[in-house]
Design a protein around this motif. Structure first.
Motif, PDB file in Angstrom:
ATOM      1  N   SER A 102       3.458   8.724   2.796  1.00 46.58           N
ATOM      2  CA  SER A 102       4.133   7.431   2.634  1.00 46.58           C
ATOM      3  C   SER A 102       5.025   7.470   1.404  1.00 46.58           C
ATOM      4  CB  SER A 102       3.125   6.286   2.522  1.00 46.58           C
ATOM      5  OG  SER A 102       2.335   6.392   1.358  1.00 46.58           O
ATOM      6  N   LEU A 103       6.147   6.749   1.495  1.00 44.15           N
ATOM      7  CA  LEU A 103       7.109   6.628   0.403  1.00 44.15           C
ATOM      8  C   LEU A 103       7.336   5.156   0.104  1.00 44.15           C
ATOM      9  CD1 LEU A 103      10.077   9.066   1.254  1.00 44.15           C
ATOM     10  CD2 LEU A 103       8.307   9.391  -0.462  1.00 44.15           C
ATOM     11  N   LEU A 104       7.383   4.826  -1.172  1.00 43.51           N
ATOM     12  CA  LEU A 104       7.745   3.480  -1.615  1.00 43.51           C
ATOM     13  C   LEU A 104       8.964   3.598  -2.512  1.00 43.51           C
ATOM     14  CD1 LEU A 104       7.257   0.430  -2.098  1.00 43.51           C
ATOM     15  CD2 LEU A 104       5.717   1.091  -3.962  1.00 43.51           C
ATOM     16  N   VAL A 105      10.008   2.825  -2.206  1.00 44.94           N
ATOM     17  CA  VAL A 105      11.236   2.856  -2.988  1.00 44.94           C
ATOM     18  C   VAL A 105      11.267   1.644  -3.912  1.00 44.94           C
ATOM     19  CG1 VAL A 105      13.747   2.924  -2.941  1.00 44.94           C
ATOM     20  CG2 VAL A 105      12.438   4.038  -1.115  1.00 44.94           C
ATOM     21  N   SER A 106      11.370   1.898  -5.218  1.00 41.55           N
ATOM     22  CA  SER A 106      11.450   0.844  -6.221  1.00 41.55           C
ATOM     23  C   SER A 106      12.864   0.842  -6.797  1.00 41.55           C
ATOM     24  CB  SER A 106      10.411   1.076  -7.329  1.00 41.55           C
ATOM     25  OG  SER A 106      10.283  -0.045  -8.174  1.00 41.55           O
ATOM     26  N   TYR A 157       7.780  10.260   7.659  1.00 39.25           N
ATOM     27  CA  TYR A 157       7.217   9.475   6.562  1.00 39.25           C
ATOM     28  C   TYR A 157       7.169   7.983   6.929  1.00 39.25           C
ATOM     29  CZ  TYR A 157       8.132  13.405   3.321  1.00 39.25           C
ATOM     30  OH  TYR A 157       8.156  14.617   2.683  1.00 39.25           O
ATOM     31  N   VAL A 158       6.127   7.318   6.498  1.00 39.07           N
ATOM     32  CA  VAL A 158       6.149   5.856   6.433  1.00 39.07           C
ATOM     33  C   VAL A 158       6.883   5.493   5.148  1.00 39.07           C
ATOM     34  CG1 VAL A 158       4.764   3.778   6.098  1.00 39.07           C
ATOM     35  CG2 VAL A 158       4.011   5.529   7.709  1.00 39.07           C
ATOM     36  N   VAL A 159       7.884   4.614   5.236  1.00 39.13           N
ATOM     37  CA  VAL A 159       8.687   4.263   4.063  1.00 39.13           C
ATOM     38  C   VAL A 159       8.735   2.746   3.918  1.00 39.13           C
ATOM     39  CG1 VAL A 159      10.883   4.557   2.869  1.00 39.13           C
ATOM     40  CG2 VAL A 159      10.130   6.294   4.514  1.00 39.13           C
ATOM     41  N   LEU A 160       8.540   2.273   2.695  1.00 40.78           N
ATOM     42  CA  LEU A 160       8.613   0.845   2.399  1.00 40.78           C
ATOM     43  C   LEU A 160       9.691   0.596   1.349  1.00 40.78           C
ATOM     44  CD1 LEU A 160       7.564  -2.088   2.551  1.00 40.78           C
ATOM     45  CD2 LEU A 160       5.833  -1.461   0.848  1.00 40.78           C
ATOM     46  N   PHE A 194      -1.833   2.048   4.896  1.00 40.20           N
ATOM     47  CA  PHE A 194      -1.963   3.468   5.233  1.00 40.20           C
ATOM     48  C   PHE A 194      -2.816   4.159   4.172  1.00 40.20           C
ATOM     49  CE2 PHE A 194       1.966   1.803   6.926  1.00 40.20           C
ATOM     50  CZ  PHE A 194       1.926   2.209   8.259  1.00 40.20           C
ATOM     51  N   PRO A 195      -4.107   3.849   4.155  1.00 38.91           N
ATOM     52  CA  PRO A 195      -4.973   4.303   3.054  1.00 38.91           C
ATOM     53  C   PRO A 195      -5.159   5.814   2.976  1.00 38.91           C
ATOM     54  CG  PRO A 195      -6.268   3.316   4.824  1.00 38.91           C
ATOM     55  CD  PRO A 195      -4.842   3.023   5.135  1.00 38.91           C
ATOM     56  N   LEU A 196      -4.953   6.544   4.065  1.00 38.92           N
ATOM     57  CA  LEU A 196      -5.185   7.984   4.069  1.00 38.92           C
ATOM     58  C   LEU A 196      -3.930   8.789   3.752  1.00 38.92           C
ATOM     59  CD1 LEU A 196      -7.523   8.307   7.191  1.00 38.92           C
ATOM     60  CD2 LEU A 196      -8.147   7.997   4.789  1.00 38.92           C
ATOM     61  N   TYR A 197      -2.777   8.120   3.634  1.00 35.23           N
ATOM     62  CA  TYR A 197      -1.526   8.825   3.380  1.00 35.23           C
ATOM     63  C   TYR A 197      -1.272   8.932   1.869  1.00 35.23           C
ATOM     64  CZ  TYR A 197      -0.167   8.108   8.309  1.00 35.23           C
ATOM     65  OH  TYR A 197      -0.100   8.105   9.682  1.00 35.23           O
ATOM     66  N   HIS A 217      -1.155   1.885 -10.719  1.00 37.46           N
ATOM     67  CA  HIS A 217      -0.703   3.272 -10.828  1.00 37.46           C
ATOM     68  C   HIS A 217      -1.734   4.266 -10.315  1.00 37.46           C
ATOM     69  CE1 HIS A 217      -3.234   4.081 -14.388  1.00 37.46           C
ATOM     70  NE2 HIS A 217      -2.888   2.871 -14.800  1.00 37.46           N
ATOM     71  N   HIS A 218      -3.019   3.894 -10.337  1.00 35.04           N
ATOM     72  CA  HIS A 218      -4.054   4.798  -9.840  1.00 35.04           C
ATOM     73  C   HIS A 218      -3.964   5.002  -8.329  1.00 35.04           C
ATOM     74  CE1 HIS A 218      -5.612   0.666  -9.532  1.00 35.04           C
ATOM     75  NE2 HIS A 218      -6.278   1.101  -8.485  1.00 35.04           N
ATOM     76  N   ASN A 219      -3.202   4.151  -7.638  1.00 32.51           N
ATOM     77  CA  ASN A 219      -3.003   4.289  -6.196  1.00 32.51           C
ATOM     78  C   ASN A 219      -1.734   5.068  -5.848  1.00 32.51           C
ATOM     79  OD1 ASN A 219      -5.205   3.100  -4.795  1.00 32.51           O
ATOM     80  ND2 ASN A 219      -4.531   1.078  -5.504  1.00 32.51           N
ATOM     81  N   ILE A 220      -1.073   5.625  -6.847  1.00 32.10           N
ATOM     82  CA  ILE A 220       0.144   6.404  -6.639  1.00 32.10           C
ATOM     83  C   ILE A 220      -0.195   7.888  -6.811  1.00 32.10           C
ATOM     84  CG2 ILE A 220       2.498   6.828  -7.426  1.00 32.10           C
ATOM     85  CD1 ILE A 220       2.448   3.979  -8.630  1.00 32.10           C
ATOM     86  N   ASP A 221       0.160   8.713  -5.848  1.00 30.77           N
ATOM     87  CA  ASP A 221      -0.168  10.136  -5.910  1.00 30.77           C
ATOM     88  C   ASP A 221       0.876  10.944  -6.669  1.00 30.77           C
ATOM     89  OD1 ASP A 221      -2.675  10.542  -4.093  1.00 30.77           O
ATOM     90  OD2 ASP A 221      -1.380   9.184  -2.972  1.00 30.77           O
ATOM     91  N   ARG A 222       2.135  10.547  -6.577  1.00 28.10           N
ATOM     92  CA  ARG A 222       3.206  11.231  -7.321  1.00 28.10           C
ATOM     93  C   ARG A 222       4.377  10.265  -7.454  1.00 28.10           C
ATOM     94  NH1 ARG A 222       3.031  13.217  -2.354  1.00 28.10           N
ATOM     95  NH2 ARG A 222       1.655  14.928  -2.920  1.00 28.10           N
TER      96      ARG A 222
END
Length: 287
Positions: free
Chosen positions: A32-36, A58-61, A104-107, A127-132
């Protein structure tokens, strides 16, 4: 590879909802990708980037901060908006991370920031929920770190434009000057105070931050021809994430000069976007 686009509302702890678009692939890659976004940039600017990565699986938000676009961005809503810049990180960016993680808790979740989006990470309690994190042209905005004409423009922006133009409107009327979307008053004022201080947000005694608590891999990119985020200003922000695994890349390959916005434009598909996909899936940035 096909994908769908879903307009969504992202709930926040402050009580308002953010406008977002979720891009969901039919054959997911499991990422998953999140765009800020950058300051005052509508999420639609990032749709080409989002659609490309959705086509890869990718799932993208994408989303608009509160006070931008469909997220409370009308003049009537702006004059009532009491929130400052830190709120965009502590509430809005955090809410988007939480939403994507819950859906998408497993992504593994990669946060892609543009400009001020990378500054907001240091106030994000999720931030603890961000992998990179991939920081694209994320920098300090202190005017004294810029050179040439940009240095004088930045000084005028912080010392003249924001303080003089905001009071008559009750918000900063950036659209009237052809800059970007209008900004909430308190957000613009805090941004102004940061831009005048050599330590930028780190010199704000009224705000606590989380910069030293982030532990994930961070790739921080800067580009030739970017007068809004020259190399040394991006270096400065990267240093604030003292506990993270930070990799700094000043992109000079292929002779391209993407500037401040080019990374997210379609001409970067075969280069920067491909390198980003490799970094996410293989852990290496190859240029």
């Amino acid at each position: 590879m096909g994908f769908g686009e879903e307009k969504i509302k992202i709930p926040t702890n402050a009580g308002h909802t953010l406008s977002g678009v979720l891009f969901v692939p039919k054959d997911p890659l499991g990422q998953s990708l999140l765009v800020s976004s950058a300051t005052g940039m509508l999420q639609k600017f990032y749709f080409a980037f989002a659609r490309h990565f959705a086509s890869l699986g990718y799932v993208v938000l994408t989303f608009d901060y509160w006070g931008i676009g469909a997220s409370g961005g009308s003049p009537e809503e702006l004059v009532k908006n009491p929130y400052n810049l830190v709120h965009w990180g502590a509430n809005d960016q955090a809410a988007a991370v939480r939403y994507l993680r819950e859906r998408f808790p497993l992504y593994p979740l990669t946060l892609v920031t543009h400009s001020i989006g990378g500054q907001l990470c240091g106030f994000n309690p999720e931030h603890h929920n961000i992998d990179r994190i991939l920081m694209v042209a994320s920098q300090t905005g202190y005017w004294g770190m810029f050179t040439g004409r940009t240095r004088y423009r930045m000084w005028l922006f912080w010392h003249v434009m924001i303080p003089w133009l905001s009071p008559p409107f009750g918000y900063f009327p950036a659209k009237r000057m052809g800059l970007f979307e209008n900004l909430p008053r308190e957000m613009a004022y805090q941004w102004m105070r940061w831009g005048r201080h050599p330590d930028y947000m780190m010199g704000d005694p009224g705000e606590s931050h989380l910069f030293g608590e982030l532990r994930m891999p961070i790739l921080s990119l800067s580009f030739p021809g970017d007068t809004l985020a020259p190399e040394k200003t991006v270096d400065w922000l990267a240093r604030q994430y003292s506990g993270a695994q930070v990799q700094r890349v000043h992109y000079t390959s292929e002779g391209l000069k993407p500037g401040h916005f080019g990374y997210f434009r379609p001409f970067s598909q075969s280069t920067l976007w491909q390198y980003t996909h490799d970094w996410i899936t293989q852990g290496t940035w190859n240029t």
